[in-house]
Design a protein around this motif. Structure first.
Motif: not given
Length: 671
Positions: A159-162, A167-171, A187-196, A636-643
């Motif tokens: 996240x640019x404003x993070x 708002x950070x992921x390793x791909x 996550x960035x828009x939720x935490x910082x109001x900026x999704x860049x 303020x953190x995302x958690x993915x639920x998978x099958x």
């Protein structure tokens, strides 16, 4: 100097600022949300103002409400702490427009450095080396994917404003990029109001080293040396230390001067941190600048002897820096550990609940750069809620060298005991015994590389632990061994609680549960001799217990071996603390639970309290094992639920936006 300031934050930083202000004769105003009405920071301040609902967007991110609180109470300045509005240029400018001093840099400095992308462009002009990446304004997902392909995988989306790992992921591959990008932006828009976001090459063995800078309004700027923050989980710092192990004077000066140049380039005033990524060969790259005080600032205070919050208040009031660069020196070594309410064994998921018991080490600090320090913002009885960061406290120690600091930290962790939520205390204890850490072989992947040692599989409770719990239970009901008789003042034998029987024989069976395993403990007394039997093995058993504020200090002699522990019993749960390690045993009451309903089967349940922010499936859909079903947000953190397996969605129990409790059934899945 100010006579009154408002602290636009909560938790330990609000308590920290209030303590320093009090020493300077400055009155403080706290702000609080619904969740914080009885919080420690409210009690720490002279006045308090209610500002709204529990979610940050309803309270701590409401610049207008906070400014109104400052005006209403006559506060001349606002200290933003860290997080929330601390790096919000619009808030800093609004303070200036309303004649209130913002205790931080000018809005223009925040604007220049608050965006990671803009800051990197500025550093590029100044000749500071940058990690290869894309830091521009084009946020089209297809374009960003192309840039990631050009840079080469693995890449890091940030996240640019993070900050704080949000708002950070390793791909790792092109196939993962779009999902990771969407998650980062939410996550960035939720935490910082900026999704860049920006995209960079992910370095395989980087160290995270940051430089503390400070500037006044007279044009003086200094660096207060470096901090090593390489030990991280989920891109968030866990341990910080100063100075950085292995740092040469030449490299320290190079990084320090680069940080000062960055601060001067934007007309910086106040406390700031310039963060670098360093490679094993010593090369370093500018990463970002945090235009605020950092969570880990105490380690800098401990090695320099200066109170940085006091510096902030004095500089904001127009005073010059108290020292020059030449006068600054490093003394000893300091380490900080962040005590979190989280479950390391479950991916460091936050743990929500009430702090039924909280014992922290003694705050022993003869000078600012000596001893042990505890910075905390919660008290026993407080609740760790899903709305804010789950940090309980920070432990900071100082030693004449790194080895002594590590030893002192181990002792501080051993003296920290929490009941009511899961914590990372035992995990931290293992970190400080890890060979890579003790030998200073540091990089941001240390935890992942040492998972087997740091996150070992659960072990069955030892017979020693069981014996300590039995001793606490016997003491709780007033029962003593014959060796404790001298503690009683009565000479009447009928007053002795020592299980005396006419036949001189006593037998008792105690039922415990260790995870999913039932434990049957046989306790027997024959004459003056006690025996404890577990798993067919019998041991001579004596004990002595003292109780204070709900904590049992147990001393046990089992088969001739002496040991000590602390035991906390809360209802049907018992917690045994032994040098930073905790053992959880249960005292099942079958009669009490005889009417409990059978747990439902075939359902996916929430791993923590939180809010549903995305649903990826519909009722009737066929899904594959590992497929994303929904995304939750907590703290303020995302958690993915998978099958967990291939199957069919039978029923979805919640909609996007719904709040769910820990253990709530989310989706019914049939094979």
């Amino acid at each position: 100097m100010f006579t009154k300031i408002l602290i636009a934050n909560r938790g330990e930083i609000a308590c920290r600022v209030a303590a320093t202000a009090r020493k300077m004769g400055i009155r403080t105003v706290a702000v609080y949300s619904d969740a914080d009405a009885n919080a420690a920071h409210v009690a720490a301040c002279d006045e308090s103002v209610y500002i709204g609902g529990s979610e940050p967007r309803q309270s701590y991110l409401r610049a207008d409400v906070i400014l109104e609180a400052a005006k209403k109470t006559g506060a001349q300045a606002i200290h933003p702490g860290y997080g929330f509005l601390s790096e919000n240029e619009a808030f800093a400018q609004a303070c200036a427009d309303n004649g209130i001093t913002f205790i931080g840099p000018p809005a223009s400095s925040i604007a220049a450095m608050g965006s990671k992308s803009a800051a990197k462009a500025l550093m590029e002009k100044a000749g500071v080396p940058l990690v290869p990446g894309y830091h521009g304004e084009n946020q089209d997902p297809d374009f960003l994917q192309q840039e990631a392909n050009r840079i080469g995988y693995p890449v890091l989306i940030k996240a640019s404003a993070g900050g704080g790992g949000k708002g950070m992921r390793i791909v790792q591959s092109e196939a993962e990029f779009k999902d990771a990008l969407s998650s980062c932006k939410r996550e960035a828009i939720s935490s910082f109001g900026d999704d860049r976001v920006l995209v960079e090459r992910y370095l395989s063995k980087p160290r995270h080293i940051e430089i503390q800078v400070f500037a006044d309004s007279q044009g003086n700027t200094v660096y207060l040396f470096e901090r090593d923050c390489s030990v991280q989980r989920r891109h968030q710092k866990v341990i910080e230390e100063a100075p950085a192990p292995g740092m040469t004077e030449e490299r320290r000066q190079q990084m320090g001067e680069a940080a000062v140049a960055a601060a001067k380039a934007v007309g910086y005033v106040g406390a700031g941190t310039v963060e670098f990524i360093a490679e094993p060969d010593g090369r370093f790259y500018f990463m970002e600048m945090n235009t605020r005080l950092q969570v880990e600032h105490p380690v800098t205070e401990m090695i320099t002897g200066y109170d940085l919050v006091e510096w902030q208040l004095r500089v904001a009031a127009g005073e010059p820096l108290p020292v020059t660069q030449a006068a600054l020196q490093i003394k000893g070594h300091a380490i900080e550990s962040r005590i979190y309410a989280e479950n390391p064994e479950k991916g460091f998921l936050p743990s929500i609940g009430q702090l039924h018991y909280l014992h922290l080490p003694e705050h022993v600090k003869f000078e600012i750069n000596e001893g042990t320090r505890v910075d905390g913002g919660v008290r026993q009885g407080d609740t760790i809620s899903p709305f804010y960061d789950p940090m309980i406290a920070k432990l900071i120690v100082w030693g004449k060298d790194r080895e002594q600091a590590i030893a002192r930290m181990k002792q501080a962790l051993a003296d920290t005991q929490v009941v009511g939520v899961n914590t990372n205390i035992a995990f931290l204890g293992r970190l400080f015994s890890n060979n890579a850490f003790t030998s200073a072989d540091l990089d941001t992947g240390l935890i992942e590389k040492n998972t087997e040692q740091l996150l070992p599989k659960a072990q069955a409770a030892s017979v020693t632990s069981v014996a300590h719990l039995v001793a606490a239970l016997l003491s709780k009901r007033g029962q003593m061994t014959p060796s404790s008789h001298q503690q009683q003042h009565s000479t009447d034998p009928w007053d002795l609680n020592d299980t005396w029987r006419v036949a001189s024989v006593f037998n008792e069976t105690i039922h415990l549960r260790d995870g999913e395993t039932d434990c049957i403990v046989q306790l027997a007394r024959s004459g003056q001799e006690w025996t404890l039997t577990l798993n067919g093995q019998s041991h001579a058993f004596t004990w002595r217990v003292t109780e204070n504020d709900g904590r049992f200090a147990t001393q046990v002699c089992l088969a001739g071996v002496n040991s000590s522990m602390s035991v906390i019993v809360q209802g049907e749960d018992a917690y045994l603390f032994d040098q930073g390690q905790v053992t959880h045993l249960q005292l099942p009451d079958d009669l009490h639970h005889s009417a409990d309903e059978q747990a439902h089967g075939g359902g996916l349940v929430a791993p923590m309290p939180g809010k549903i922010i995305s649903l990826a499936v519909n009722t009737g859909d066929t899904v594959k094992a590992g497929q994303t079903l929904l995304v939750m947000e907590a703290m303020k953190m995302e958690h993915t639920i998978t099958s967990p397996s291939d199957g069919k969605i039978e029923e979805i129990f919640y909609a996007v936006g719904d709040q769910v409790s820990d253990g709530a059934e989310l989706i019914k899945l049939s094979e």
